[in-house]
Scaffold this motif. Structure first.
Motif, PDB file in Angstrom:
ATOM      1  N   GLY A  21       0.842  -1.187   0.000  1.00 29.19           N
ATOM      2  CA  GLY A  21       0.000   0.000   0.000  1.00 29.19           C
ATOM      3  C   GLY A  21       0.880   1.240   0.000  1.00 29.19           C
ATOM      4  N   ALA A  22       0.247   2.384   0.147  1.00 26.65           N
ATOM      5  CA  ALA A  22       0.945   3.669   0.005  1.00 26.65           C
ATOM      6  C   ALA A  22       2.184   3.788   0.896  1.00 26.65           C
ATOM      7  CB  ALA A  22      -0.023   4.801   0.305  1.00 26.65           C
ATOM      8  N   GLY A  23       2.169   3.098   2.058  1.00 19.91           N
ATOM      9  CA  GLY A  23       3.296   3.213   2.993  1.00 19.91           C
ATOM     10  C   GLY A  23       4.617   2.753   2.403  1.00 19.91           C
ATOM     11  N   GLU A  27       8.653   6.431   1.843  1.00 17.70           N
ATOM     12  CA  GLU A  27      10.070   6.813   1.949  1.00 17.70           C
ATOM     13  C   GLU A  27      10.660   7.262   0.610  1.00 17.70           C
ATOM     14  OE1 GLU A  27      12.060   3.689   4.637  1.00 17.70           O
ATOM     15  OE2 GLU A  27       9.936   3.174   4.491  1.00 17.70           O
ATOM     16  N   PHE A  33      -2.373   8.179   1.965  1.00 14.15           N
ATOM     17  CA  PHE A  33      -3.738   8.723   1.916  1.00 14.15           C
ATOM     18  C   PHE A  33      -4.259   9.100   3.293  1.00 14.15           C
ATOM     19  CE2 PHE A  33      -3.219   6.279  -1.912  1.00 14.15           C
ATOM     20  CZ  PHE A  33      -3.722   7.148  -2.855  1.00 14.15           C
ATOM     21  N   ARG A  34      -3.976   8.196   4.276  1.00 16.21           N
ATOM     22  CA  ARG A  34      -4.507   8.433   5.617  1.00 16.21           C
ATOM     23  C   ARG A  34      -3.363   8.844   6.551  1.00 16.21           C
ATOM     24  NH1 ARG A  34      -6.726   4.762   2.739  1.00 16.21           N
ATOM     25  NH2 ARG A  34      -8.920   5.112   2.217  1.00 16.21           N
ATOM     26  N   TRP A  40      -5.826  12.434   2.023  1.00 16.98           N
ATOM     27  CA  TRP A  40      -7.258  12.617   2.365  1.00 16.98           C
ATOM     28  C   TRP A  40      -7.452  13.517   3.592  1.00 16.98           C
ATOM     29  CZ3 TRP A  40      -8.155  11.990  -2.140  1.00 16.98           C
ATOM     30  CH2 TRP A  40      -8.221  10.802  -2.855  1.00 16.98           C
ATOM     31  N   GLN A  99      -1.774  -1.895  -4.235  1.00 12.64           N
ATOM     32  CA  GLN A  99      -2.895  -0.931  -4.318  1.00 12.64           C
ATOM     33  C   GLN A  99      -2.381   0.385  -4.879  1.00 12.64           C
ATOM     34  OE1 GLN A  99      -5.293  -1.149  -0.357  1.00 12.64           O
ATOM     35  NE2 GLN A  99      -3.289  -2.019   0.046  1.00 12.64           N
ATOM     36  N   HIS A 117      -5.562  -1.106  -8.243  1.00 14.16           N
ATOM     37  CA  HIS A 117      -6.223   0.196  -8.377  1.00 14.16           C
ATOM     38  C   HIS A 117      -5.796   0.958  -9.626  1.00 14.16           C
ATOM     39  CE1 HIS A 117      -7.066   0.170  -3.737  1.00 14.16           C
ATOM     40  NE2 HIS A 117      -7.864  -0.630  -4.404  1.00 14.16           N
ATOM     41  N   VAL A 157      -8.692   3.379 -10.153  1.00 14.30           N
ATOM     42  CA  VAL A 157     -10.004   3.016  -9.617  1.00 14.30           C
ATOM     43  C   VAL A 157     -10.459   4.119  -8.666  1.00 14.30           C
ATOM     44  CG1 VAL A 157     -11.248   1.325  -8.206  1.00 14.30           C
ATOM     45  CG2 VAL A 157      -9.522   0.548  -9.847  1.00 14.30           C
ATOM     46  N   GLY A 185       2.915  -1.737   4.408  1.00 11.28           N
ATOM     47  CA  GLY A 185       2.587  -0.319   4.239  1.00 11.28           C
ATOM     48  C   GLY A 185       1.166  -0.041   3.796  1.00 11.28           C
ATOM     49  N   THR A 186       0.227  -0.831   4.305  1.00 10.97           N
ATOM     50  CA  THR A 186      -1.182  -0.527   4.002  1.00 10.97           C
ATOM     51  C   THR A 186      -1.976  -0.454   5.303  1.00 10.97           C
ATOM     52  OG1 THR A 186      -3.215  -1.242   2.896  1.00 10.97           O
ATOM     53  CG2 THR A 186      -1.654  -2.986   3.453  1.00 10.97           C
ATOM     54  N   SER A 187      -2.923   0.493   5.335  1.00 11.23           N
ATOM     55  CA  SER A 187      -3.753   0.627   6.535  1.00 11.23           C
ATOM     56  C   SER A 187      -4.775  -0.506   6.599  1.00 11.23           C
ATOM     57  CB  SER A 187      -4.454   1.984   6.541  1.00 11.23           C
ATOM     58  OG  SER A 187      -5.188   2.157   5.347  1.00 11.23           O
ATOM     59  N   ASN A 211       4.636  -2.359   9.039  1.00 10.81           N
ATOM     60  CA  ASN A 211       3.971  -1.052   9.057  1.00 10.81           C
ATOM     61  C   ASN A 211       4.589  -0.229  10.189  1.00 10.81           C
ATOM     62  OD1 ASN A 211       1.856   1.086   9.325  1.00 10.81           O
ATOM     63  ND2 ASN A 211       0.708  -0.252   7.954  1.00 10.81           N
ATOM     64  N   ALA A 229       9.052   0.328   6.044  1.00  6.30           N
ATOM     65  CA  ALA A 229       9.162  -0.701   5.001  1.00  6.30           C
ATOM     66  C   ALA A 229      10.576  -0.715   4.410  1.00  6.30           C
ATOM     67  CB  ALA A 229       8.136  -0.438   3.910  1.00  6.30           C
TER      68      ALA A 229
HETATM   69  P1  OAD Z   1      -3.101   4.492   3.557  1.00  8.07           P
HETATM   70  O1  OAD Z   1      -2.673   5.899   3.429  1.00  8.07           O
HETATM   71  O2  OAD Z   1      -4.494   4.215   3.998  1.00  8.07           O
HETATM   72  O3  OAD Z   1      -2.146   3.730   4.571  1.00  8.07           O
HETATM   73  C1  OAD Z   1      -0.767   3.805   4.503  1.00  8.07           C
HETATM   74  C2  OAD Z   1      -0.198   2.900   5.565  1.00  8.07           C
HETATM   75  O4  OAD Z   1       1.211   2.935   5.454  1.00  8.07           O
HETATM   76  C3  OAD Z   1      -0.527   3.334   7.001  1.00  8.07           C
HETATM   77  O5  OAD Z   1      -0.987   2.191   7.719  1.00  8.07           O
HETATM   78  C4  OAD Z   1       0.795   3.841   7.559  1.00  8.07           C
HETATM   79  O6  OAD Z   1       0.947   3.572   8.938  1.00  8.07           O
HETATM   80  C5  OAD Z   1       1.783   3.034   6.743  1.00  8.07           C
HETATM   81  N1  OAD Z   1       3.105   3.655   6.540  1.00  8.07           N
HETATM   82  C6  OAD Z   1       3.419   4.958   6.353  1.00  8.07           C
HETATM   83  N2  OAD Z   1       4.726   5.120   6.135  1.00  8.07           N
HETATM   84  C7  OAD Z   1       5.279   3.873   6.178  1.00  8.07           C
HETATM   85  C8  OAD Z   1       6.590   3.360   6.026  1.00  8.07           C
HETATM   86  N3  OAD Z   1       7.633   4.158   5.775  1.00  8.07           N
HETATM   87  N4  OAD Z   1       6.773   2.025   6.141  1.00  8.07           N
HETATM   88  C9  OAD Z   1       5.727   1.198   6.387  1.00  8.07           C
HETATM   89  N5  OAD Z   1       4.476   1.624   6.548  1.00  8.07           N
HETATM   90  C10 OAD Z   1       4.236   2.929   6.446  1.00  8.07           C
HETATM   91  O7  OAD Z   1      -2.768   3.789   2.155  1.00  8.07           O
HETATM   92  P2  OAD Z   1      -3.340   2.427   1.554  1.00  8.07           P
HETATM   93  O8  OAD Z   1      -3.538   1.417   2.621  1.00  8.07           O
HETATM   94  O9  OAD Z   1      -2.496   2.095   0.406  1.00  8.07           O
HETATM   95  O10 OAD Z   1      -7.345   3.888  -3.107  1.00  8.07           O
HETATM   96  O11 OAD Z   1      -4.744   2.932   1.057  1.00  8.07           O
HETATM   97  C11 OAD Z   1      -5.552   2.071   0.314  1.00  8.07           C
HETATM   98  C12 OAD Z   1      -6.288   2.827  -0.752  1.00  8.07           C
HETATM   99  O12 OAD Z   1      -6.978   3.949  -0.172  1.00  8.07           O
HETATM  100  C13 OAD Z   1      -5.412   3.462  -1.809  1.00  8.07           C
HETATM  101  O13 OAD Z   1      -5.020   2.563  -2.824  1.00  8.07           O
HETATM  102  C14 OAD Z   1      -6.308   4.528  -2.357  1.00  8.07           C
HETATM  103  C15 OAD Z   1      -6.852   5.094  -1.064  1.00  8.07           C
HETATM  104  O14 OAD Z   1      -8.075   5.732  -1.152  1.00  8.07           O
HETATM  105  C16 OAD Z   1      -7.733   4.382  -4.283  1.00  8.07           C
HETATM  106  O15 OAD Z   1      -7.279   5.410  -4.745  1.00  8.07           O
HETATM  107  C17 OAD Z   1      -8.771   3.547  -4.964  1.00  8.07           C
END
Ligand code: OAD
Length: 243
Positions: A21-23, A27, A33-34, A40, A99, A117, A157, A185-187, A211, A229
């Motif tokens: 995921g975005a996490g 780096e 996103f969150r 967001w 994602q 996505h 998406v 790295g996904t919430s 995470n 990560a």
């Molecule tokens: P989120 O922004 O929801 O979550 C990012 C996660 O990465 C969080 O749990 C952070 O704690 C973690 N994180 C941040 N920095 C990190 C690091 N250096 N190493 C490890 N972890 C780290 O992003 P996603 O889970 O990817 O969808 O969000 C899922 C979807 O929600 C995205 O694909 C997007 C969004 O709306 C669409 O656009 C359809």
């Protein structure tokens, strides 16, 4: 740092699935996103990431994606992305599901990536569905038009949209059949992607989470690495070389 249980599973014949995921790109400088600095927090998804938003204000939505495209074009994969390339080379049965729409896994050298996505670099016509790469259109209009006259939109998406069927079907299949599942790295709050680790666990996989903080998934995981990560994933890649 790695448990003995995980070390003993890191053999080339084990079926491995990684969900990112975005996490994992944080780096590299791509905003998540969150969380505190998440996209967001600053922007409203319903104004930028839905089909209705695009129809009501195509220019705004297009420009927001152009801004993110520019940002993404300037960043590089980090050690976490590179470690997954090593893992793809090592495991005979390895699947990387993301994602993310940033294409950083491919930029690092991952050969096969299941993009749930979409990809921010691609566009598609809202009328005829034709897919176009970023550089394939010359129109100065915003958003540019397809040869059929339809507006082009980013091939990602949006909220309320279906995931690409082939990608999600394959993701479910490989997740249900794997021996080890890494969630990096996904919430783990956006479905159906968030369901994949659960399916893996139900199928008997060893579930590993990486995470910087605990998530909805942590209680279900067999092993949780709380850390970046870009620091933890290379340790996994190092362990496979030593296995
Ligand atoms: P989120 O922004 O929801 O979550 C990012 C996660 O990465 C969080 O749990 C952070 O704690 C973690 N994180 C941040 N920095 C990190 C690091 N250096 N190493 C490890 N972890 C780290 O992003 P996603 O889970 O990817 O969808 O969000 C899922 C979807 O929600 C995205 O694909 C997007 C969004 O709306 C669409 O656009 C359809």
């Amino acid at each position: 740092m790695l448990s003995q249980a995980l070390k003993s599973l890191l053999r080339p014949d084990k079926r491995v699935v990684v969900l990112t995921g975005a996490g994992i790109s944080a780096e590299s400088g791509v905003p998540t996103f969150r969380g505190e600095d998440g996209l967001w927090k600053k922007f409203r998804p319903e104004e930028l990431a839905t089909f209705d938003a695009f129809i009501s204000n195509p220019q705004l939505v297009w420009e927001w994606y152009e801004y993110r495209r520019k940002l993404i074009s300037e960043v590089k994969p980090n050690p976490a992305h590179h470690s997954l390339v090593k893992m793809e080379e090592y495991f005979e049965n390895f699947h990387l599901i993301t994602q993310n729409v940033d294409g950083l896994h491919q930029k690092a050298g991952s050969k096969k990536v299941i993009e749930l996505h979409g990809n921010i670099k691609r566009n598609k016509c809202i009328k005829c569905g034709r897919e176009l790469e970023e550089l394939e259109f010359s129109s100065k209009e915003i958003p540019p038009k397809c040869t059929c006259g339809g507006m082009l939109r980013p091939d990602v998406v949006w909220f309320g949209e279906m995931l690409p069927a082939q990608a999600i079907n394959e993701a479910y299949k490989v997740s249900s059949l794997c021996d080890i599942f890494f969630s990096i790295g996904t919430s783990a709050v956006v479905y159906p992607a968030a369901h994949l680790p659960v399916v893996a666990k139900q199928g008997g996989a060893y579930l590993v989470e990486i995470n910087i903080e605990r998530t909805e998934l942590s209680d279900l995981a067999d092993e949780v690495f709380l850390g970046k990560a870009g620091e933890i994933t290379p340790q996994i890649a190092k362990a496979i070389r030593e296995a």
